[in-house]
Write an enzyme that holds these catalytic residues in place. Structure first.
Site, PDB file in Angstrom:
ATOM      1  N   ARG A  40       1.138   3.292  -0.273  1.00 55.05           N
ATOM      2  CA  ARG A  40       0.992   4.526  -1.071  1.00 55.05           C
ATOM      3  C   ARG A  40       0.741   5.685  -0.122  1.00 55.05           C
ATOM      4  O   ARG A  40      -0.386   5.898   0.319  1.00 55.05           O
ATOM      5  CB  ARG A  40      -0.151   4.391  -2.080  1.00 55.05           C
ATOM      6  CG  ARG A  40       0.136   3.410  -3.189  1.00 55.05           C
ATOM      7  CD  ARG A  40      -0.962   3.392  -4.245  1.00 55.05           C
ATOM      8  NE  ARG A  40      -0.627   2.458  -5.306  1.00 55.05           N
ATOM      9  CZ  ARG A  40      -0.933   1.167  -5.286  1.00 55.05           C
ATOM     10  NH1 ARG A  40      -1.589   0.665  -4.259  1.00 55.05           N
ATOM     11  NH2 ARG A  40      -0.584   0.379  -6.279  1.00 55.05           N
ATOM     12  N   HIS A  69      -1.029   9.639   4.725  1.00 56.71           N
ATOM     13  CA  HIS A  69      -1.212   8.542   5.667  1.00 56.71           C
ATOM     14  C   HIS A  69       0.080   8.289   6.431  1.00 56.71           C
ATOM     15  O   HIS A  69       1.099   8.929   6.205  1.00 56.71           O
ATOM     16  CB  HIS A  69      -1.637   7.284   4.920  1.00 56.71           C
ATOM     17  CG  HIS A  69      -2.847   7.484   4.066  1.00 56.71           C
ATOM     18  ND1 HIS A  69      -4.088   7.727   4.598  1.00 56.71           N
ATOM     19  CD2 HIS A  69      -3.001   7.510   2.718  1.00 56.71           C
ATOM     20  CE1 HIS A  69      -4.952   7.873   3.620  1.00 56.71           C
ATOM     21  NE2 HIS A  69      -4.326   7.756   2.473  1.00 56.71           N
ATOM     22  N   ASP A 128      -8.983   0.519  -0.363  1.00 57.61           N
ATOM     23  CA  ASP A 128      -7.740   1.122   0.130  1.00 57.61           C
ATOM     24  C   ASP A 128      -7.936   2.550   0.641  1.00 57.61           C
ATOM     25  O   ASP A 128      -8.815   3.281   0.153  1.00 57.61           O
ATOM     26  CB  ASP A 128      -6.676   1.115  -0.968  1.00 57.61           C
ATOM     27  CG  ASP A 128      -6.127  -0.280  -1.220  1.00 57.61           C
ATOM     28  OD1 ASP A 128      -6.385  -1.177  -0.394  1.00 57.61           O
ATOM     29  OD2 ASP A 128      -5.444  -0.479  -2.240  1.00 57.61           O
TER      30      ASP A 128
END
Length: 904
Positions: free
Chosen positions: A306, A350, A80
């Site tokens: 996330r 992100h 991830d």
């Protein structure tokens, strides 16, 4: 063959299809190593050397990865795209180096993608990099901090406060927020106030609703009209008066759309609109991200969940705008909106949570999704698309009205209206709201303010005369601030800079699992155990539960990940001060701790008495003072004159009917018809019980606990006498001639005959079962197995693998719920915990806590298999791994739920 490592099996299958036959994609199933749940896993005296163990569950996976890598042409680490994902890649590479699985010269690449789509994955493969050393260092610092706080502070709690479970760096601060709010609610004193509303009418008969706002030019404050008499006097003064419009103000306003979701805003809105917990939201989002089957192809529907970021890549913005124009027209598609991320460290911020393809509308996806998936996808899609739509145009109108009262005063009223001229983004989406009181911090009353969003005022002009149709006086009371919901607590934690998006859900889950807080109608209420822990920490470790201290640490972790701060410098500074605080309390006696807690928790555990008496005066002997006491099962309230006075009660002062039972003489239920003795309901440290008569000549009166399943508040004399009569003789067994009795024991209701127990289905059976059924129940028990009280063999629900000390750890089904077992030590799983999701690390922590409390005896465990020298060696100091990345240690992923240190 190129070997690609991802975190989940679902992603592995999908990505393998995208990459083709030249690649083999293997899932790691999350973290593969962790700090063992024991002392010495982090050694501050050796420059914070960290010792890692491969998770037994991951050992098989790592063997598979190592075997595949030995023949690989290239290793691609595609975990991830966050701090945790970076750490997992680093861990895998460290283990492979220890196993000498990588051949010399085999390239190692790190790739990240924000969405599991063909384009995103193929694009990532074209832009590889090395492991990000600062990002891993930030992970190591966080993991070390959490371990050091949890494994240093928790034993202090166990020694000074029996019954306390643990403390943690972020967990404890979140608990403080919940406890502080409860203290505010308890301290709040409601105040009465009145409002006056006038329903007026124009010459054309159109209605105008207005509210009294001023008297003789002085603006009314909320609490100015304090009682009904004052309100009625004002009503009498203005009724049938000459109401005139003095001023009409019109103001145009624009309401802009909300930015797309970050992790926390997604959790908040899913809580408000869907009723999802933070943990449920993340689980559902994970499935949407990893992919769902759509017409035989697995497709990731949303980007990585996330994130702190609100930005969206330009190509995705362009696609969203095309969808808006096609669906709603050009008027709803003004200019491309650009949202800026507020995160201090942009490197970790992100893209926002958004649909991977906005053309996949919620309606078109509904048939492929489960109900909860469809609901969350609908929320994400609407929020994302609405973020690029036109603002809503609103016209706000305020009319000022005056009337001369019979008392000679001038009264000013105000009528407001608001109408949406153009709905813009509101056509698609409106953010959910928290309690109105929450925004006002307990100062407002929901009855006071109406919703004027869509109320339009009739055409009014200065000088217009109005007639009153009705003058209403309304009574209100100020309200305390509301308890936190998961959504409002996450919002507050984010405002204070506490925790990270990936940790909010696990932090809240830990508080509930450890019974520090409970959920009641989606509100977080602190348990007495939680309040006790926070009072202890605020008394002796105040600095470490202060909001600014925790937020400052988070900021330093961000600076580490940005390469601007050395991670071990942060650990040294923290450890120097923290160990000093721990040393200061080591020699404190429990009595000194209790004195401090009595002071802090006084308003909660010793509330003021209505008669003005001493709140801590013993109600039984009258001479002693009540104080906190600690026992094997936790805290309770007892008298200072013990053992002469044996008065005890539970931690919280009973209220209502419970208060009667808590009084020294108890609550009188009636009199026993056989003996004439009083039957009373009382409350002791272990809960409610009934008593027959009073002590006499050192003889204790007969007592019986009120079992779970019987509400003490509604207990009557008949049921109390039944409880006092237990065990009840049912009759004689037809074969042996010996009596059969019924009673309530440690394992619930039972029948007993010659030492053989058999369980009964319900509590009511104890009082009603007859001889025939009792014999049948005993016969069924005998057919199932001989011997005295042989409980059914516990079923193994999950084999977690080998304990670090040797011997297997299992999850078993017990009479009172699932529990974990190692040797002779059993530890019950926290309420609501899914046995299937429990990890070995979590189980070891539960077992360690149970053993520390004196549970079970540790027999000689099976000899642990010998560890290879490579596993025993300490991790290397700062530097890079043999094949590119940094060589340092790390933590357990938030989603594994690790013991307190891991859960922060």
């Amino acid at each position: 063959m190129n070997i690609v490592i991802v975190e989940s099996a679902a992603k592995a299958k999908t990505i393998n299809k995208y990459l083709g036959s030249g690649f083999k994609v293997i899932p790691s199933y999350g973290h593969v190593r962790d700090l063992p749940s024991k002392d010495g896993s982090v050694e501050p005296d050796r420059d914070f050397v960290m010792h890692w163990d491969v998770d037994p569950r991951a050992a098989k996976v790592m063997r598979e990865i190592a075997d595949a890598v030995r023949e690989a042409d290239k290793l691609i680490l595609a975990t991830d795209p966050d701090r945790e994902g970076e750490a997992i890649s680093w861990h895998i590479l460290q283990v492979l180096d220890q196993k000498r699985a990588l051949r010399k010269g085999v390239p190692v690449e790190r790739v990240t993608f924000n969405a599991v789509t063909r384009d995103a994955v193929l694009s990532a493969m074209k832009h590889p990099r090395t492991i990000d050393a600062p990002l891993v260092e930030a992970y190591l610092a966080r993991r070390a901090l959490d371990y050091l706080v949890g494994f240093t502070l928790s034993p202090v709690l166990w020694r000074k406060l029996p019954g306390a479970r643990s403390a943690g760096r972020v967990q404890s601060v979140a608990l403080r927020l919940v406890c502080d709010r409860e203290a505010e609610i308890e301290a709040f004193r409601s105040e009465e106030y009145w409002t006056i509303e006038a329903l007026l009418a124009t010459a054309k008969g159109e209605e105008v609703r207005s509210r009294l706002a001023a008297i003789d030019g002085q603006t009314l404050k909320k609490l100015d009209i304090k009682d009904g008499a004052s309100a009625l006097a004002i009503k009498a003064a203005i009724e049938k008066g000459d109401f005139r419009v003095t001023l009409v103000e019109k103001k145009a306003a624009k309401r802009n759309p909300f930015p797309p979701f970050t992790t926390s805003t997604m959790q908040m809105d899913a809580s408000r609109k869907l009723g999802f917990s933070a943990k449920q939201t993340m689980n559902v989002a994970q499935r949407l991200y990893e992919g769902v089957d759509i017409g035989g192809e697995t497709v990731g529907l949303i980007t990585y969940m996330r994130t702190d970021g609100v930005q969206i890549v330009p190509e995705a913005v362009a696609e969203i705008r095309r969808v808006i124009e096609a669906e709603y027209g050009k008027r709803y598609t003004p200019f491309a909106r650009e949202y800026k991320t507020k995160a201090k460290n942009a490197q970790e911020a992100h893209e926002a949570v958004r649909p991977t393809d906005p053309r996949r509308t919620p309606d078109s996806m509904r048939r492929y999704l489960q109900k909860d998936q469809a609901a969350l996808y609908d929320l994400i899609w609407k929020r994302t698309v609405a973020s690029q739509m036109a603002p809503a145009d609103i016209e706000q109108t305020t009319a000022h009205i005056e009337v001369r009262g019979r008392d000679g005063k001038t009264y000013g009223l105000r009528a407001t209206g608001s109408v949406i001229l153009f709905d813009g983004f509101l056509k698609l989406y409106e953010e959910g709201r928290d309690d109105r009181q929450s925004a006002a911090r307990g100062k407002d009353d929901t009855a006071e303010s109406g919703d004027d969003t869509s109320r339009r005022l009739p055409a009014l002009a200065a000088g217009d005369r109005l007639k009153d149709k009705e003058i209403a006086t309304d009574q209100h009371f100020t309200q305390p601030p509301p308890r936190f919901s998961e959504a409002t607590l996450v919002k507050r934690m984010e405002e204070l800079g506490i925790g990270r998006p990936s940790t909010y859900a696990s932090t809240l889950a830990v508080l509930v699992e450890r019974e520090y807080v409970r959920m009641d109608r989606k509100r977080l209420i602190p348990e007495d155990k939680g309040r006790l822990v926070i009072a202890f920490l605020e008394s002796f470790f105040r600095r470490y539960v202060e909001f600014d201290f925790t937020a400052d640490l988070e900021e330093k972790l961000d600076l580490i990940s940005d390469g601007k701060l050395e991670w071990k410098d942060v650990l040294r500074d923290f450890w120097r001060d923290f160990t000093g605080a721990v040393d200061d309390i080591k020699d404190l006696r429990v009595s000194e701790v209790l004195d401090a807690l009595n002071e802090i928790l006084g308003p909660h555990i010793f509330p003021p008495k209505e008669d003005g008496g001493d709140p801590r005066g013993c109600p039984s002997c009258g001479a002693g003072r009540l104080s906190l006491k600690v026992g094997r099962f936790g805290a309770f309230i007892g008298c200072s004159n013990y053992p002469e006075c044996r008065f005890t009660r539970q931690f919280t002062e009973p209220q209502g009917a419970d208060a009667e039972a808590a009084a020294p003489e108890g609550k009188l239920l009636g009199y026993d018809p056989e003996t004439g003795l009083a039957v009373t309901l009382r409350t002791g440290r272990f809960g409610p019980y009934v008593q027959l008569g009073e002590p006499a000549d050192d003889e204790k009166p007969k007592r019986a606990s009120v079992p779970k399943g019987i509400d003490a508040a509604t207990l009557d004399l008949e049921r109390a006498l039944q409880l006092l009569a237990l065990p009840r003789e049912i009759g004689l067994h037809p074969e042996t001639g010996q009596p059969i009795t019924a009673g309530i024991g440690r394992y619930g209701p039972f029948v007993l005959h010659e030492g053989t127990y058999a369980n009964l289905e319900s509590l009511e059976d104890v009082f009603t079962i007859g001889i025939n059924r009792a014999v049948a129940v005993l016969a069924e028990k005998a057919a199932g197995g001989k011997g005295k009280w042989s409980r059914p063999k516990a079923q193994v629900l999950k084999d977690l693998g080998e304990h670090t000390e040797g011997g297997k750890v299992e999850v078993l089904s017990g009479r009172y719920g699932p529990y974990v077992k190692h040797g002779s030590v059993n530890a019950t799983l926290p309420k609501g915990r899914d046995p299937a999701a429990l990890t070995l690390a979590e189980a070891v922590e539960l077992l360690a806590a149970r053993a520390a409390q004196g549970g079970g005896k540790r027999g000689k465990p099976k000899k642990a298999p010998a560890k290879s020298p490579a596993k025993k060696a300490a991790p290397a100091a700062n530097g890079t791994a043999k094949r590119g990345p940094l060589k340092k240690p790390a933590k357990s992923r938030a989603k594994t739920g690790q013991p307190e240190p891991a859960a922060e």
